[in-house]
Design a protein around this motif. Structure first.
Motif, PDB file in Angstrom:
ATOM      1  N   LYS A 296      32.578  23.804  92.297  1.00 26.93           N
ATOM      2  CA  LYS A 296      34.033  23.838  92.494  1.00 26.93           C
ATOM      3  C   LYS A 296      34.520  22.555  93.160  1.00 26.93           C
ATOM      4  CE  LYS A 296      34.322  28.895  92.916  1.00 26.93           C
ATOM      5  NZ  LYS A 296      34.575  30.031  93.855  1.00 26.93           N
ATOM      6  N   THR A 297      33.774  22.087  94.148  1.00 20.97           N
ATOM      7  CA  THR A 297      34.169  20.872  94.867  1.00 20.97           C
ATOM      8  C   THR A 297      34.180  19.659  93.943  1.00 20.97           C
ATOM      9  OG1 THR A 297      33.304  21.703  96.973  1.00 20.97           O
ATOM     10  CG2 THR A 297      33.552  19.316  96.755  1.00 20.97           C
ATOM     11  N   VAL A 298      33.104  19.492  93.168  1.00 21.43           N
ATOM     12  CA  VAL A 298      32.990  18.335  92.276  1.00 21.43           C
ATOM     13  C   VAL A 298      34.076  18.370  91.207  1.00 21.43           C
ATOM     14  CG1 VAL A 298      31.527  17.262  90.517  1.00 21.43           C
ATOM     15  CG2 VAL A 298      30.552  17.936  92.714  1.00 21.43           C
ATOM     16  N   LEU A 299      34.299  19.532  90.625  1.00 16.36           N
ATOM     17  CA  LEU A 299      35.327  19.654  89.586  1.00 16.36           C
ATOM     18  C   LEU A 299      36.728  19.451  90.155  1.00 16.36           C
ATOM     19  CD1 LEU A 299      33.885  22.719  87.624  1.00 16.36           C
ATOM     20  CD2 LEU A 299      33.822  20.314  86.924  1.00 16.36           C
ATOM     21  N   LYS A 300      36.961  19.975  91.343  1.00 18.02           N
ATOM     22  CA  LYS A 300      38.270  19.829  91.980  1.00 18.02           C
ATOM     23  C   LYS A 300      38.578  18.367  92.265  1.00 18.02           C
ATOM     24  CE  LYS A 300      41.068  21.594  95.823  1.00 18.02           C
ATOM     25  NZ  LYS A 300      41.073  22.474  97.031  1.00 18.02           N
ATOM     26  N   LYS A 301      37.543  17.587  92.547  1.00 18.87           N
ATOM     27  CA  LYS A 301      37.748  16.164  92.839  1.00 18.87           C
ATOM     28  C   LYS A 301      37.938  15.342  91.573  1.00 18.87           C
ATOM     29  CE  LYS A 301      35.486  15.941  97.359  1.00 18.87           C
ATOM     30  NZ  LYS A 301      36.652  15.361  98.070  1.00 18.87           N
ATOM     31  N   GLY A 302      37.854  15.997  90.415  1.00 21.71           N
ATOM     32  CA  GLY A 302      38.185  15.325  89.162  1.00 21.71           C
ATOM     33  C   GLY A 302      37.026  14.852  88.320  1.00 21.71           C
ATOM     34  N   PHE A 303      35.782  15.206  88.722  1.00 21.35           N
ATOM     35  CA  PHE A 303      34.605  14.787  87.965  1.00 21.35           C
ATOM     36  C   PHE A 303      34.164  15.896  87.017  1.00 21.35           C
ATOM     37  CE2 PHE A 303      34.518  12.793  92.179  1.00 21.35           C
ATOM     38  CZ  PHE A 303      34.545  11.456  91.824  1.00 21.35           C
ATOM     39  N   ASN A 304      33.247  15.561  86.118  1.00 16.49           N
ATOM     40  CA  ASN A 304      32.698  16.534  85.171  1.00 16.49           C
ATOM     41  C   ASN A 304      31.224  16.796  85.461  1.00 16.49           C
ATOM     42  OD1 ASN A 304      34.988  16.846  83.171  1.00 16.49           O
ATOM     43  ND2 ASN A 304      34.710  14.626  83.104  1.00 16.49           N
ATOM     44  N   ILE A 305      30.764  17.943  85.035  1.00 16.66           N
ATOM     45  CA  ILE A 305      29.357  18.326  85.167  1.00 16.66           C
ATOM     46  C   ILE A 305      28.814  18.558  83.761  1.00 16.66           C
ATOM     47  CG2 ILE A 305      27.749  20.055  86.074  1.00 16.66           C
ATOM     48  CD1 ILE A 305      29.928  20.605  88.252  1.00 16.66           C
ATOM     49  N   ALA A 306      27.797  17.811  83.380  1.00 17.91           N
ATOM     50  CA  ALA A 306      27.223  17.942  82.041  1.00 17.91           C
ATOM     51  C   ALA A 306      26.659  19.339  81.852  1.00 17.91           C
ATOM     52  CB  ALA A 306      26.149  16.889  81.824  1.00 17.91           C
ATOM     53  N   GLU A 307      26.855  19.870  80.650  1.00 20.62           N
ATOM     54  CA  GLU A 307      26.326  21.185  80.292  1.00 20.62           C
ATOM     55  C   GLU A 307      25.552  21.080  78.996  1.00 20.62           C
ATOM     56  OE1 GLU A 307      29.223  24.282  80.208  1.00 20.62           O
ATOM     57  OE2 GLU A 307      30.238  23.593  82.021  1.00 20.62           O
ATOM     58  N   GLN A 308      24.461  21.797  78.932  1.00 23.07           N
ATOM     59  CA  GLN A 308      23.626  21.791  77.748  1.00 23.07           C
ATOM     60  C   GLN A 308      24.418  22.245  76.517  1.00 23.07           C
ATOM     61  OE1 GLN A 308      19.538  23.043  78.428  1.00 23.07           O
ATOM     62  NE2 GLN A 308      19.779  24.467  76.738  1.00 23.07           N
ATOM     63  N   GLY A 309      24.330  21.479  75.446  1.00 20.89           N
ATOM     64  CA  GLY A 309      25.063  21.794  74.231  1.00 20.89           C
ATOM     65  C   GLY A 309      26.451  21.184  74.162  1.00 20.89           C
ATOM     66  N   MET A 310      26.898  20.598  75.257  1.00 23.72           N
ATOM     67  CA  MET A 310      28.237  20.011  75.328  1.00 23.72           C
ATOM     68  C   MET A 310      28.381  18.852  74.341  1.00 23.72           C
ATOM     69  SD  MET A 310      29.872  18.190  78.712  1.00 23.72           S
ATOM     70  CE  MET A 310      30.383  19.695  79.546  1.00 23.72           C
ATOM     71  N   VAL A 311      29.497  18.821  73.633  1.00 24.53           N
ATOM     72  CA  VAL A 311      29.848  17.705  72.759  1.00 24.53           C
ATOM     73  C   VAL A 311      30.956  16.904  73.425  1.00 24.53           C
ATOM     74  CG1 VAL A 311      30.922  17.070  70.548  1.00 24.53           C
ATOM     75  CG2 VAL A 311      29.146  18.850  70.615  1.00 24.53           C
ATOM     76  N   VAL A 312      30.737  15.587  73.558  1.00 19.22           N
ATOM     77  CA  VAL A 312      31.706  14.731  74.237  1.00 19.22           C
ATOM     78  C   VAL A 312      32.074  13.565  73.320  1.00 19.22           C
ATOM     79  CG1 VAL A 312      32.275  13.499  76.348  1.00 19.22           C
ATOM     80  CG2 VAL A 312      30.535  15.306  76.395  1.00 19.22           C
ATOM     81  N   ARG A 313      33.344  13.421  73.030  1.00 17.52           N
ATOM     82  CA  ARG A 313      33.815  12.324  72.189  1.00 17.52           C
ATOM     83  C   ARG A 313      33.873  11.024  72.993  1.00 17.52           C
ATOM     84  NH1 ARG A 313      37.341  14.778  67.959  1.00 17.52           N
ATOM     85  NH2 ARG A 313      37.364  17.038  68.330  1.00 17.52           N
ATOM     86  N   PHE A 314      33.676   9.919  72.305  1.00 19.33           N
ATOM     87  CA  PHE A 314      33.899   8.624  72.946  1.00 19.33           C
ATOM     88  C   PHE A 314      34.252   7.589  71.889  1.00 19.33           C
ATOM     89  CE2 PHE A 314      29.714   7.975  71.354  1.00 19.33           C
ATOM     90  CZ  PHE A 314      29.361   6.640  71.457  1.00 19.33           C
TER      91      PHE A 314
END
Length: 314
Positions: A296-314
């Protein structure tokens, strides 16, 4: 077939696949993207002989298991892919990757970061006792190549042409196709056997940074903050959340604590923070636990947490 029975079988298929692979790929980007194949530190999650609560929760709920940290870049235009690190979970991760490809079970190449167990030992599944692969391209730095050539059983992979070693150099660009290129970036780490690199992955004008292992940001002769400002994605070492997390001298296994990284990145803009995906979690790291205060703290500060299976565009 009865429509009701067909529907039930379809639902069962989805549920079983989700439990096994943590993701089903239905809608994916039409342009190149990153898929997260695992998020755990080298020894996996749960970890061997671990009797702590962090591991017991996975032993009691196997669906919470996490594969060892790795990502892949997928180019749906050419139906090509490249894995970054060959982990002990290589078999499951290549299967997970195959859902993103058409009639292909293997990547088109493997990029290694360094010679610690979670980052190269998956190569064993390409050998005589397993797949018996034919010249799988393996991109590695000079010392990493020498390590594989001079030490068994890895040397057999070379001798039998299961893998085809491709020597790369720091800060030198490797062109993979007309859209994708890769550049190794050397970082300070416990280099007992090989040097250590992260990778800058370029998709035409877009950039993704992958640094799963580094000793401390301040030990690097480059600025991670500057890198973040100049990329579109950054998958960064988050092995430990804080000091004192394990019952060992943490100076023996230096990594940037997540608390340190969050403080270092505090003055980045909200847009820049959103580029960051923390990855490579030790089994003791509370970022592995959904809904934890750490998450909750990390997400609230605006960062992301990698998750298995996650697809991320770039």
């Amino acid at each position: 077939m009865n429509k009701g029975l067909f529907f039930i079988l379809f639902i069962l298929f989805i549920c079983c696949a989700e439990r096994q692979n943590k993701t089903l790929v239905f809608n994916v980007p039409k342009e190149p993207y990153v898929v997260v194949l695992g998020t755990a530190q080298d020894a996996g999650y749960p970890q061997v002989a671990c009797e702590k609560e962090c591991c017991k929760r996975v032993q009691q709920n196997p669906e919470l298991k996490e594969y060892v940290s790795a990502i892949a870049v997928v180019d749906p235009i050419s139906n090509e892919s490249w894995i970054f690190d060959a982990t002990p979970d290589f078999t499951a991760q290549t299967k997970l990757l195959s859902y993103h490809l058409k009639n292909k079970e293997l990547p088109d190449g493997i990029f290694l970061t360094h010679g610690h167990i979670g980052h190269y030992t998956g190569l064993m599944f390409l050998g005589r006792e397993a797949l018996g692969a034919d010249k799988m391209p393996v991109y590695a730095m000079p010392k990493m190549n020498t390590f594989l050539i001079e030490n068994g059983p890895w040397s057999q992979l070379v001798e039998l042409n299961n893998i085809q070693l491709k020597t790369i150099k720091k800060d030198s660009t490797i062109l993979l196709n007309e859209r994708i290129s890769v550049k190794p970036i050397q970082v300070p780490h416990r280099d007992e056997f090989t040097e250590t690199v992260g990778y800058m992955i370029n998709n035409q004008q877009k950039k993704a940074l992958f640094i799963p292992d580094i000793d401390k940001w301040q030990k690097w002769d480059r600025s991670i903050v500057d890198y973040i400002k100049n990329v579109d994605l950054a998958f960064l070492d988050a092995t430990f959340f804080k000091d004192g997390e394990i019952n060992r001298d943490m100076n023996e296994v230096p990594h940037p604590f997540v608390q340190e990284s969050v403080a270092l990145f505090e003055n980045l803009t909200a847009k820049e923070k959103q580029k960051i995906y923390f990855i490579h979690f030790n089994h003791t790291n509370p970022l592995l636990i959904k809904g934890s205060e750490a998450q909750k703290t990390v997400l609230k500060k605006g960062f992301n947490i990698a998750e298995q299976g996650m697809v991320v565009r770039f």
